[in-house]
Design a protein around this motif. Structure first.
Motif, PDB file in Angstrom:
ATOM      1  N   PRO A  72       0.848  -1.191   0.000  1.00 53.47           N
ATOM      2  CA  PRO A  72       0.000   0.000   0.000  1.00 53.47           C
ATOM      3  C   PRO A  72       0.891   1.251   0.000  1.00 53.47           C
ATOM      4  CG  PRO A  72      -0.021  -1.013   2.176  1.00 53.47           C
ATOM      5  CD  PRO A  72       0.799  -1.911   1.288  1.00 53.47           C
ATOM      6  N   GLY A  73       0.515   2.261  -0.765  1.00 53.04           N
ATOM      7  CA  GLY A  73       1.414   3.390  -0.990  1.00 53.04           C
ATOM      8  C   GLY A  73       1.401   4.487   0.055  1.00 53.04           C
ATOM      9  N   GLN A  74       0.339   4.552   0.861  1.00 52.33           N
ATOM     10  CA  GLN A  74       0.244   5.664   1.814  1.00 52.33           C
ATOM     11  C   GLN A  74       1.131   5.422   3.027  1.00 52.33           C
ATOM     12  OE1 GLN A  74      -2.162   3.721   0.699  1.00 52.33           O
ATOM     13  NE2 GLN A  74      -4.086   4.776   0.364  1.00 52.33           N
ATOM     14  N   ALA A  75       1.679   6.515   3.531  1.00 49.07           N
ATOM     15  CA  ALA A  75       2.617   6.406   4.661  1.00 49.07           C
ATOM     16  C   ALA A  75       1.980   5.739   5.873  1.00 49.07           C
ATOM     17  CB  ALA A  75       3.130   7.793   5.040  1.00 49.07           C
ATOM     18  N   ARG A  76       0.668   5.909   6.057  1.00 48.12           N
ATOM     19  CA  ARG A  76       0.054   5.330   7.251  1.00 48.12           C
ATOM     20  C   ARG A  76       0.086   3.793   7.220  1.00 48.12           C
ATOM     21  NH1 ARG A  76      -3.972   7.266   4.104  1.00 48.12           N
ATOM     22  NH2 ARG A  76      -5.767   5.964   3.588  1.00 48.12           N
ATOM     23  N   PHE A  77       0.326   3.236   6.025  1.00 50.09           N
ATOM     24  CA  PHE A  77       0.424   1.780   5.914  1.00 50.09           C
ATOM     25  C   PHE A  77       1.886   1.310   5.840  1.00 50.09           C
ATOM     26  CE2 PHE A  77      -3.799   2.633   3.960  1.00 50.09           C
ATOM     27  CZ  PHE A  77      -4.554   2.021   4.941  1.00 50.09           C
ATOM     28  N   SER A  78       2.799   2.178   6.231  1.00 51.41           N
ATOM     29  CA  SER A  78       4.221   1.823   6.110  1.00 51.41           C
ATOM     30  C   SER A  78       4.604   0.636   6.996  1.00 51.41           C
ATOM     31  CB  SER A  78       5.105   3.028   6.438  1.00 51.41           C
ATOM     32  OG  SER A  78       4.845   3.468   7.745  1.00 51.41           O
ATOM     33  N   PHE A  79       3.785   0.345   8.009  1.00 51.07           N
ATOM     34  CA  PHE A  79       4.081  -0.840   8.830  1.00 51.07           C
ATOM     35  C   PHE A  79       4.031  -2.123   7.997  1.00 51.07           C
ATOM     36  CE2 PHE A  79      -0.485  -0.407   8.849  1.00 51.07           C
ATOM     37  CZ  PHE A  79      -0.941  -1.708   8.766  1.00 51.07           C
ATOM     38  N   MET A  80       3.339  -2.081   6.855  1.00 49.68           N
ATOM     39  CA  MET A  80       3.242  -3.268   5.999  1.00 49.68           C
ATOM     40  C   MET A  80       4.510  -3.475   5.170  1.00 49.68           C
ATOM     41  SD  MET A  80       0.253  -4.836   6.254  1.00 49.68           S
ATOM     42  CE  MET A  80       0.228  -5.822   4.763  1.00 49.68           C
ATOM     43  N   TRP A  81       5.248  -2.400   4.907  1.00 47.45           N
ATOM     44  CA  TRP A  81       6.344  -2.478   3.941  1.00 47.45           C
ATOM     45  C   TRP A  81       7.427  -3.482   4.338  1.00 47.45           C
ATOM     46  CZ3 TRP A  81       7.022   3.568   3.191  1.00 47.45           C
ATOM     47  CH2 TRP A  81       5.827   4.090   2.674  1.00 47.45           C
TER      48      TRP A  81
END
Lengths: 184, 132
Positions: A72-81
């Motif tokens: 997911p591209g949004q920063a709030r989903f950075s935990f997924m990266w």
């Protein structure tokens, strides 16, 4: 028992750069999608947005299974990266050149995937170029070099299967080179 | 993003507060948009945690929905994650305004049936409060 192996490739980039589209363009099975209606129309006017991951797969010419994971591209989903990057062969980064701050939007991913990028296991595809813009690759290569990063950059239409396959091929070449360089 | 009026937000917070009071041993209850923005919460949750949880809850719920689609099980209504001492329940709230998620972190002392029944009641009330 087949000798074929599973290889994981991560597709990363800002919201709306075409990660879901890229996976749909090459996946030989209907992609797994986690798109929901987008409320953040200030960030991007697209109707739907990925909130967990995209997943698709295809067979390489030598019979290996390529598993494609879009973040997911949004920063709030950075935990997924980092979770999605774990065990990946490499990272295919995407940028949308029609965005006013396309390179700035790429920066968080250059940081988040620094391990793969630093190991030479990354490529960048730049899409949505203005017609006649022949310097785009140079601009991105220069901007990356300014951050001490070197990786192949291609201009692509991410809706086209051949363009996505080109990025995958380039990533494999990068991985081979990185492996040879790492050999004693 | 958040186009809810103050009155609506107050109504949502009241529903969440009553839910926690009635069920007991609910560490926090949170309403988020399906795409991961926090709307309101009640309980032991800071603003920062509320924002982060909204995104995480959105991802978890979407993965549950994706699993449901793959196995042909229909819409995803509830996703539950069991921890050592607590359960995190995530329920869909579908409204004309859009899709939302109710998340509640519930202690192990509460019977699961009671929890699910109360959560269903809560989503019905929230659906009304979230309507345009």
């Amino acid at each position: 028992m087949s000798d074929a192996i599973d290889l994981k490739i991560v597709i990363a980039g800002a919201m709306g750069v075409g990660k879901t589209t890229a996976i749909a363009a090459v996946s030989e099975k209907p992609p797994v999608s986690t798109e929901v209606r987008n409320n953040d129309t200030v960030a991007h006017d697209k109707a739907f947005t990925t909130v967990a991951m995209d997943y698709g797969e295809l067979r390489s010419p030598d019979g290996n299974r390529l598993r494609l994971y879009g973040v997911p591209g949004q920063a709030r989903f950075s935990f997924m990266w980092p979770m999605i990057e774990r065990g990946a062969l490499g990272v295919m980064l995407l940028a949308d050149d029609s965005r006013e701050h396309a390179f700035d939007e790429l920066r968080p991913f250059l940081t988040a995937f620094a391990h793969s990028i630093g190991a030479g296991r990354a490529v960048l595809g730049v899409g949505h170029l203005a017609s006649g813009d022949s310097r785009a690759v140079d601009r991105y290569v220069t901007a990356l070099a300014g951050l001490g990063i070197s990786m192949p950059v291609f201009t692509v239409d991410i809706r086209r299967r051949d363009d996505v396959l080109l990025l995958i091929d380039a990533l494999f070449t990068q991985v081979e080179i990185a492996s040879e360089d790492a050999s004693p | 993003m958040n186009t809810l009026s103050r009155t609506q937000l107050a109504a949502i917070e009241l529903v969440l507060r009553k839910f926690r009071q009635q069920l007991g041993d609910v560490q926090m209850a949170l309403v988020a948009t399906a795409d991961g923005f926090d709307v309101a919460s009640d309980g032991d949750v800071s603003d920062n945690l509320q924002r982060r949880l909204a995104a995480i809850v959105s991802s978890l719920h979407a993965l549950g929905s994706a699993a449901g689609t793959e196995i042909g099980a229909g819409n995803c209504d509830v996703v539950t994650v069991q921890f050592e001492h607590r359960l995190l329940h995530m329920l869909s709230i579908r409204t004309r305004r859009g899709d939302f998620i109710l998340a509640a972190l519930v202690g192990e002392s509460v019977l699961l049936g009671n929890t699910l029944w109360s959560l269903k009641q809560c989503t019905t009330q929230l659906g009304v409060a979230l309507s345009p």
